[in-house]
Motif scaffolding. Sequence first.
Motif, PDB file in Angstrom:
ATOM      1  N   TYR A 180      38.160  42.557  40.801  1.00  0.00           N
ATOM      2  CA  TYR A 180      39.324  42.637  39.971  1.00  0.00           C
ATOM      3  C   TYR A 180      39.171  41.458  38.786  1.00  0.00           C
ATOM      4  O   TYR A 180      38.501  40.344  39.054  1.00  0.00           O
ATOM      5  CB  TYR A 180      40.694  42.098  40.833  1.00  0.00           C
ATOM      6  CG  TYR A 180      40.987  43.144  41.875  1.00  0.00           C
ATOM      7  CD1 TYR A 180      41.675  44.264  41.480  1.00  0.00           C
ATOM      8  CD2 TYR A 180      40.600  42.854  43.097  1.00  0.00           C
ATOM      9  CE1 TYR A 180      42.148  45.176  42.338  1.00  0.00           C
ATOM     10  CE2 TYR A 180      40.880  43.725  44.164  1.00  0.00           C
ATOM     11  CZ  TYR A 180      41.816  45.082  43.757  1.00  0.00           C
ATOM     12  OH  TYR A 180      42.077  45.767  45.058  1.00  0.00           O
ATOM     13  N   THR A 181      39.682  41.739  37.684  1.00  0.00           N
ATOM     14  CA  THR A 181      39.553  40.788  36.608  1.00  0.00           C
ATOM     15  C   THR A 181      41.056  40.399  36.041  1.00  0.00           C
ATOM     16  O   THR A 181      42.026  40.994  36.059  1.00  0.00           O
ATOM     17  CB  THR A 181      39.074  41.470  35.285  1.00  0.00           C
ATOM     18  OG1 THR A 181      37.552  41.696  35.718  1.00  0.00           O
ATOM     19  CG2 THR A 181      39.279  40.574  34.105  1.00  0.00           C
ATOM     20  N   VAL A 182      41.232  38.928  36.334  1.00  0.00           N
ATOM     21  CA  VAL A 182      42.632  38.354  36.178  1.00  0.00           C
ATOM     22  C   VAL A 182      42.646  37.614  34.734  1.00  0.00           C
ATOM     23  O   VAL A 182      41.559  37.058  34.239  1.00  0.00           O
ATOM     24  CB  VAL A 182      42.947  37.277  37.179  1.00  0.00           C
ATOM     25  CG1 VAL A 182      44.329  36.588  36.888  1.00  0.00           C
ATOM     26  CG2 VAL A 182      42.650  38.084  38.603  1.00  0.00           C
ATOM     27  N   GLN A 183      43.603  37.841  34.015  1.00  0.00           N
ATOM     28  CA  GLN A 183      43.859  37.349  32.688  1.00  0.00           C
ATOM     29  C   GLN A 183      45.269  36.596  32.746  1.00  0.00           C
ATOM     30  O   GLN A 183      46.227  36.774  33.469  1.00  0.00           O
ATOM     31  CB  GLN A 183      43.735  38.479  31.664  1.00  0.00           C
ATOM     32  CG  GLN A 183      42.359  38.951  31.395  1.00  0.00           C
ATOM     33  CD  GLN A 183      42.373  40.101  30.119  1.00  0.00           C
ATOM     34  OE1 GLN A 183      43.383  40.466  29.937  1.00  0.00           O
ATOM     35  NE2 GLN A 183      41.329  40.508  29.729  1.00  0.00           N
ATOM     36  N   LYS A 184      45.429  35.720  31.414  1.00  0.00           N
ATOM     37  CA  LYS A 184      46.610  34.864  31.559  1.00  0.00           C
ATOM     38  C   LYS A 184      46.857  34.919  30.146  1.00  0.00           C
ATOM     39  O   LYS A 184      45.950  35.146  29.170  1.00  0.00           O
ATOM     40  CB  LYS A 184      46.309  33.437  32.034  1.00  0.00           C
ATOM     41  CG  LYS A 184      45.379  32.612  31.153  1.00  0.00           C
ATOM     42  CD  LYS A 184      45.120  31.132  31.200  1.00  0.00           C
ATOM     43  CE  LYS A 184      44.378  30.289  30.345  1.00  0.00           C
ATOM     44  NZ  LYS A 184      44.142  28.911  30.844  1.00  0.00           N
ATOM     45  N   PHE A 217      50.538  36.799  33.761  1.00  0.00           N
ATOM     46  CA  PHE A 217      49.356  37.114  34.034  1.00  0.00           C
ATOM     47  C   PHE A 217      49.216  38.717  34.405  1.00  0.00           C
ATOM     48  O   PHE A 217      50.516  39.237  34.488  1.00  0.00           O
ATOM     49  CB  PHE A 217      48.989  36.480  35.636  1.00  0.00           C
ATOM     50  CG  PHE A 217      49.138  34.970  35.741  1.00  0.00           C
ATOM     51  CD1 PHE A 217      48.156  34.192  35.101  1.00  0.00           C
ATOM     52  CD2 PHE A 217      50.383  34.073  35.646  1.00  0.00           C
ATOM     53  CE1 PHE A 217      48.168  32.714  35.122  1.00  0.00           C
ATOM     54  CE2 PHE A 217      50.483  32.885  35.655  1.00  0.00           C
ATOM     55  CZ  PHE A 217      49.388  32.137  35.425  1.00  0.00           C
ATOM     56  N   ARG A 218      48.082  39.220  34.338  1.00  0.00           N
ATOM     57  CA  ARG A 218      47.904  40.549  34.538  1.00  0.00           C
ATOM     58  C   ARG A 218      46.491  40.807  35.126  1.00  0.00           C
ATOM     59  O   ARG A 218      45.591  39.731  35.176  1.00  0.00           O
ATOM     60  CB  ARG A 218      47.832  41.538  33.174  1.00  0.00           C
ATOM     61  CG  ARG A 218      46.943  41.278  32.317  1.00  0.00           C
ATOM     62  CD  ARG A 218      47.011  41.947  31.007  1.00  0.00           C
ATOM     63  NE  ARG A 218      45.817  41.712  30.084  1.00  0.00           N
ATOM     64  CZ  ARG A 218      45.866  42.110  28.776  1.00  0.00           C
ATOM     65  NH1 ARG A 218      46.758  43.091  28.563  1.00  0.00           N
ATOM     66  NH2 ARG A 218      44.854  42.176  27.962  1.00  0.00           N
ATOM     67  N   VAL A 219      46.231  41.945  35.662  1.00  0.00           N
ATOM     68  CA  VAL A 219      45.106  42.134  36.686  1.00  0.00           C
ATOM     69  C   VAL A 219      44.500  43.620  36.450  1.00  0.00           C
ATOM     70  O   VAL A 219      45.200  44.384  36.607  1.00  0.00           O
ATOM     71  CB  VAL A 219      45.309  41.779  38.042  1.00  0.00           C
ATOM     72  CG1 VAL A 219      46.141  42.781  38.828  1.00  0.00           C
ATOM     73  CG2 VAL A 219      43.889  41.747  38.772  1.00  0.00           C
TER      74      VAL A 219
END
Length: 290
Positions: A180-184, A217-219
């Motif tokens: 998974y790739t997590v972004q803020k 946040f999103r994933v």
Amino acid sequence: MEAATAPEAALRPTLKVKEASPADADGPQASPRRGTGSPLSQLLPPIEEHPKIWLPRALRQTYIRKVGDTVNLLIPFQGKPKPQAIWTRDGCALDTSRVSVRNGERDSILFIREAQRADSGRYQLSVQLGGLEATATIDILVIERPGPPQSIKLVDVWGSSATLEWTPPQDTGNAALLGYTVQKADTKSGLWFTVLERCRRASCTVPNLIVGNSYTFRVFAENQCGLSENAPITADLAHIQKAGPRALPSEISLKPQSSPSPWQTALQSSATTPSSSAASVPPPSQRSSG
């Protein structure tokens, strides 16, 4: 669905001998004359070269294509006279509306114009000549991007860090997930920045958030084709608050002292008032004269 590579031994071409029949003969056949007593085997042309399939090395493991790609497999073989080449998928005849086959003198071509996930399966080429048969198996897997994780939740905020949890996607794209790739994104700029890649677990902690900012946040899910097209976003904001003033030590309460003892009173009075006994002692000059 995870991509499973078939054992290489199961994919190697094999040669089998089967009982010959008139249908195995290639080309026109002559009917035996009555009374001649000619055996049926005399109707078959002599086999000058046994059938054999030359399976390319790249096809000895699972052949992976993306949805929409073209599948064009050329499989060389040998056999003389010309053998009969037959393709099957999972033991059944091919769907000619999806797959086309062209057989030449020395090769066979399997063609799919725009591959779909439904085209995945185990394909087998059989090259038959007389009572002999050579076979080869090819595993085809058609994949696409995974679906997004089903949900993401802000679990906790402490100090300058935030803890997240999410639910894996329902559709993995017919392939194993790589992570998974997590972004803020802070609410001031609204720009997304990647903070974690190829996370294997369905949870993480994002550190080093700026004090005074609020974050969402999103994933994304990821497989061999890439990241999911969409990503769920946290419903709650993570507010990174400034640390409050340090707590001052509590004031020391002075307890009232009890009444001084007689000796303490005498000691205090002697320190402030000259003693009567000390005043009655004559100076040394007077003592010597007396």
